[in-house]
Structures are given as C-alpha cells and as structure tokens.
Design an enzyme around this catalytic site. Structure first.
Site, PDB file in Angstrom:
ATOM      1  N   GLN A 236     -10.124 -11.550 -38.360  1.00  0.00           N
ATOM      2  CA  GLN A 236     -10.182 -11.676 -36.903  1.00  0.00           C
ATOM      3  C   GLN A 236      -9.183 -10.748 -36.216  1.00  0.00           C
ATOM      4  OE1 GLN A 236      -8.552 -15.211 -34.475  1.00  0.00           O
ATOM      5  NE2 GLN A 236     -10.756 -15.582 -34.518  1.00  0.00           N
ATOM      6  N   HIS A 369      -5.187 -10.135 -36.625  1.00  0.00           N
ATOM      7  CA  HIS A 369      -4.539 -11.412 -36.359  1.00  0.00           C
ATOM      8  C   HIS A 369      -4.684 -12.464 -37.451  1.00  0.00           C
ATOM      9  CE1 HIS A 369      -2.856 -14.644 -33.987  1.00  0.00           C
ATOM     10  NE2 HIS A 369      -3.989 -15.307 -33.956  1.00  0.00           N
TER      11      HIS A 369
END
Length: 596
Positions: A236, A369
């Site tokens: 992500q 992330h």
C-alpha cells in the site's frame, strides 16, 4: 553459553508483539525480544486512529465495518477473519481504555470518533465516524499503554537484541537466535512457541513512511526456512506523505475536513470518487494523486499536490459536501481546534517543511506505507504452510509481518492498529495454550551455525561492493518500477536488477571489525533481508496479471475475479522461486465493482 529458555518467545515489541507478550505472560513464562527499546517501535508512528464500530457519535455496527473492510480489500480479504476482527473491535477498544489509554473524549465523556477513508454508513454511503483516536498520536498511546501493562505483568524484555534466525526442529518451532547489540554475542532462546511480530518492510522503497528498523527481518527468516509467504505483491502506498521525505500525514487530516488540491487549484477527488471524494480508500486516492501529477497537474510541474486543512477551506468544502456537526448544524472549525486535534502533524510540517498548515497548504506525495502480504496465518495467529492451511506447530505471527488475510489487496485506514491488538492478543493466547501441552524440542549443538555463516560472509567479503550503494539502487528501482502503477516491462527490469544486486551483495564487506554496537554489520544483514523480499515482491507482482487494490497494472487494468480471486503463496528453496495458490474465504459478500 548464552542460552535462555522460555515457554513463549515473542520477536518484536511493537503493538502486536506487546499485545501477544501481555496475553501469553498471563499463563506462560514469556520473553519479548526487540532490536529497539519497545517504545521506539514503529507502532508509535501510527497517527489517525483505530477502527471500531462503537457508534458513539452516530449509528454504526460491526456488519458495516466488515463490509467496508471486504470492499476495501478489493474482495481479496478472507471474510471469516475480517468478520472476526470487526466483531472483536469494540471490546478491544474498551479493553485498551480500561488499561489506561487516553482516548480523546466527546463532551459527554465517551470515546471520540472521526471519519476515515473508506469507512461508510452502508445505508447512505456517506462517511461514518468510526476511528477512535488520541489526537494524532494514537499508535504512540497504544504502545506506551501496552508496554506499561507488560511491565506490570512482569514480561521478560530483551531490548536491543537483533533476532537473526528462527529455529525449527522436527517440524516445530523451537526458538530463535539473536545478537546482543551491546556485545556482539550470540544468544539462543529455546522456546516451545515463537511469535513473530517484526512489522513490515517499507524500507525496500525509496520514499516511505516506515521507520529505518522496518527491514522485513521476520518475514525474510521465514522465507529462508523454505516456508511460504502470502500475497507479497500487494503493497500500500499512503496518499499523503510529506513531499520528498515520506513522513506520514495522517488520513485524520482529511477526516477532519482536509481536501486535496492540484497545481491548478482544483479539488480533484470528485473526479475519482464522486461519493466520498477525499475519504476514498488509500489505493484510490494514491492513484488519483499520481495521475494528476503524471498528467501535468502537479504543483509547479513537480511531483506533489497540496493537502489543505486551513479552517476557511475546511468550512467551505464541508458546506459543499453537506457535512454537518452531529446536531445537524453547519460544520465549523477553528485553527485552535485543528491544532488540538492534529498537534504532531502541525509540528511535522512546521519543522520539516517550514509550512504552517493552519495558514498554508501542505505539499504531499504518495509514500510506501504498508504491506498487505506476509507470513500466512489463520485468525488465531497460527502460521499455516500450504493451501490446506496446515499448521506449523509452535509458530505464530501477528501484525504487519503476518497475512491473516484481513487486508486483502488494500488495507482500510485505521485497521492496522486494530489488526495489532486483535490478532496480537489471540496469537498470545494460542501460543500460551500450546506451550502448556508442548515439550521443549532438543536443539542441535550447532543451532547457531547458520547465523555464524551469514555473518562470516559479510565480515569476510571481497569488499568490491558497498552496502549503501546497493541499498540505494534497490530502493530507487523498487519505487520507480514496482510502485503505484506497474507494467510487465518495468517489473521484469526491476526483478532482474534485484537479482543483480543480490549477486553484488555477496561481495559486500563491512569495515567495522568491532563487536560493540556494530550497526554497520547489522545494517548489511538487514539489507540481505530486504533484497530477498524485494525479489519475492517483484516475482509475485509479475505473476498476478490483473489490477486489484494496491497492485495496479497498466497492462492489465481490470480486476479479474475469474482467474485471480485467489491468494498467492510463494517460496524460495535452493534458489528456486515457486508460486502456488489458495482460495479466498468468501462467506457473505460476493465480489462486485467498487463504487465510491
């Protein structure tokens, strides 16, 4: 000489490790081993909140939370595990509150909640207030609270010990080997059960919100023992990182009414998510920002856009969106209220950018992330090793290093802290329960031999290569070619480059020959872990010929449920990478198009 024996050994002292250690210690002799002092763990960087359908400010229920998580996962999440997590969430929040966690409060004293991307009222489709928060330092508060509880419960801590190998004897987990950073000495931890809670591996990428310690150690150790990893292609990218630095700007900024503005002064998320706009899920917002930049609408032609949380802007756009206070009155907010709700974010921007978000817009860009993939487990944290969910006795994993899979192709905001406390708790309970009836496996006399060989290679390399140069090249190629948008050509080039870097890594030699806090040696070993995982991510992404969640391929732009509604399992044994699959657990929600 340095041998320790515990019923349960937990590797990692972040939120999941502390939760696991706390619960295991109630019935088993437990040790928590961490390469950091526990309160420096990366959980402390989590800002915006932890999701739970308390319904303190408006109607909500675990069913809505479950559906939002399934939809956010792009239907790759295992729905039995998702439902379990969302049902457990309210109790987990109340438990943290009773431990002393200082949540923000409503005027009548209940836990405050804010909207967050992808969390909706399933009847109206509008954002719902589901994120429980302690200003913008929720993870920090969780970490401090759990550490205090562990100390109270007399958990044994081994701080600044780098775990470098997992011991498996007779097909069972039997302990770990670690280096004590202060002395350079090896320590063997003999255990009946091992819980891996080492976090993610975002340091593989050039621009990341992840701490320097996030090098994928635990995941790489499992891979090196021939065990499978799951869904490693899914990584992500958070939409709002500080420009160039990658430091996270919490989604809570948009939860409080902040909006994204391109270089032409336009609020652009209405083009990509007409219903919930700036509060769409992270993969959608990240791709939207990247598209705006790529199409020439970045600020001054550069690789960033603005995040605007100035009070006058928040009030203006709240009126446009029909956002009101809970009593139905027009939504208003002052600079003082923004500062009270987002103190760390305001401080970050003032210190690192020289920008005051109360009066100026923040320059942001997507940042690597969170990994949705990792060590395969069931909903109790027990590690599974094939498509039939066969257990490896005594081995558990929890947190970001694990793949339950509740996040599927894309994690919903605020579900990471929830994942930590729910599955950390249950892995601790299961490990302690297992330890009650298990015996200690007899360790081989050469239990540390594998570790010694690894470090001898680094100490006695030819010195033709520099670890820093290899790391820099790895980070750049992964960010550029295996990032937000992917193509076969780029990923093939990235994978070939990573394999070249793996060969070059064999010639790295450290210059520090000392033993005391030899961070050069440890950093080189961590680089080996990251290179192993970078290859696995590249191969997994090349293999999945569709777009789903955080895995977005320009050459295969559509989601393909007919051929790819399945989890990837990938192993590397004797240098050979092998891919297999296991089915997604679907209970209530059949895949359908995601609508925002």
């Amino acid at each position: 000489m340095n041998t320790h024996q515990f019923d349960v050994v937990v590797v990692g002292a972040g939120g999941s490790g502390l939760m696991a250690g706390l619960y295991a210690s109630r019935t088993a002799k437990t040790a928590v081993i961490s390469k950091l002092y526990p309160t420096r763990s990366h959980t402390g960087a989590a800002q915006g909140g932890i999701a739970a359908s308390l319904g303190n400010l408006e109607g909500d229920n675990p069913g809505w939370h479950t559906y939002d998580t399934v939809k956010g996962s792009d239907y790759l999440g295992d729905q039995d595990a998702i439902e379990f997590m969302c049902q457990e969430a309210p109790e987990a929040i109340l438990e943290l509150e009773h431990m002393g966690l200082p949540f923000d409060r409503t005027p009548d004293g209940r836990i405050s909640q804010r909207p967050f991307g992808g969390h909706t009222n399933n009847e109206t489709g509008k954002p719902v207030r589901r994120a429980c928060h302690a200003a913008d330092r929720t993870g920090h508060m969780i970490l401090q609270t759990l550490y205090q509880q562990c100390l109270k419960n007399k958990v044994n801590f081994f701080d600044e010990f780098q775990v470098v190998d997992l011991l498996i004897v007779n097909g069972k987990a039997a302990g770990v080997v670690a280096i004590e950073l202060a002395t350079g000495e090896l320590h063997t931890f003999h255990a009946k059960a091992v819980i891996i809670a080492t976090g993610g591996h975002g340091r593989i990428f050039e621009v990341t919100s992840n701490a320097y310690a996030y090098t994928g150690d635990g995941v790489a150790m499992v891979l090196r023992h021939g065990l499978p990893l799951e869904d490693m292609e899914f990584f992500q990218f958070h939409p709002t990182g500080i420009y160039k630095l990658g430091i996270l700007i919490t989604e809570g900024v948009r939860g409080e009414g902040g909006v994204l503005i391109n270089g032409q002064g336009e609020r652009f998320m209405s083009k990509y998510a007409p219903s919930i706009k700036d509060l769409a899920s992270r993969d959608v917002v990240s791709r939207a920002i990247y598209t705006e930049i790529r199409d020439g609408r970045g600020v001054n032609g550069k690789n960033y856009v603005y995040l605007d949380v100035r009070p006058e802007s928040v009030i203006k756009y709240a009126a446009v969106d029909g956002r009101t206070n809970t009593d139905g009155s027009p939504y208003t907010i002052t600079g003082e209220q923004i500062l009270a709700k987002l103190p760390d974010i305001i401080d970050f921007c003032r210190v690192y950018l020289g920008v005051d978000p109360i009066t100026q817009m923040m320059p942001i860009q997507p940042t690597a992330h969170y990994t949705m993939g990792g060590i395969p487990t069931n909903k109790y944290g027990e590690v599974v090793i094939d498509d039939k969910n066969t257990l490896l006795p005594g081995l558990y994993a929890a947190g970001e290093c694990a793949c339950v899979s509740v996040h599927g192709g894309n994690r919903l905001g605020c579900n990471s802290l929830l994942d930590l406390v729910v599955f950390g708790k249950h892995s601790g309970l299961r490990a302690a329960e297992y330890a009650k009836q298990a015996e200690f496996e007899k360790l081989p006399e050469d239990a540390e031999a594998g570790v010694k060989a690894q470090f001898d290679t680094i100490r006695h390399g030819t010195g033709k290569e520099n670890a820093f140069d290899i790391a820099s090249e790895m980070k750049k190629v992964m960010f550029d070619y295996v990032g937000i948008y992917r193509t076969e050509k780029d990923m093939q080039a990235a994978t070939e480059k990573i394999r070249e870097l793996q060969e070059r890594f064999k010639h790295v030699k450290v210059t520090d020959s000392g033993k005391i806090f030899n961070t050069e040696l440890i950093s080189a070993w961590e680089l080996g872990c990251m290179l192993d995982l970078a290859e696995i991510i590249g191969v997994s992404a090349l293999n999945r010929k569709e777009s789903r969640g955080g895995h977005s391929r320009e050459d295969y732009p559509d989601r393909d449920d007919k051929n790819w509604l399945k989890h990837t399992l990938i192993t590397k044994i004797d240098g050979q990478v092998k891919i297999s699959y296991k089915p997604v657990m679907i209970t209530k929600y059949q895949p359908k198009e995601r609508v925002y």
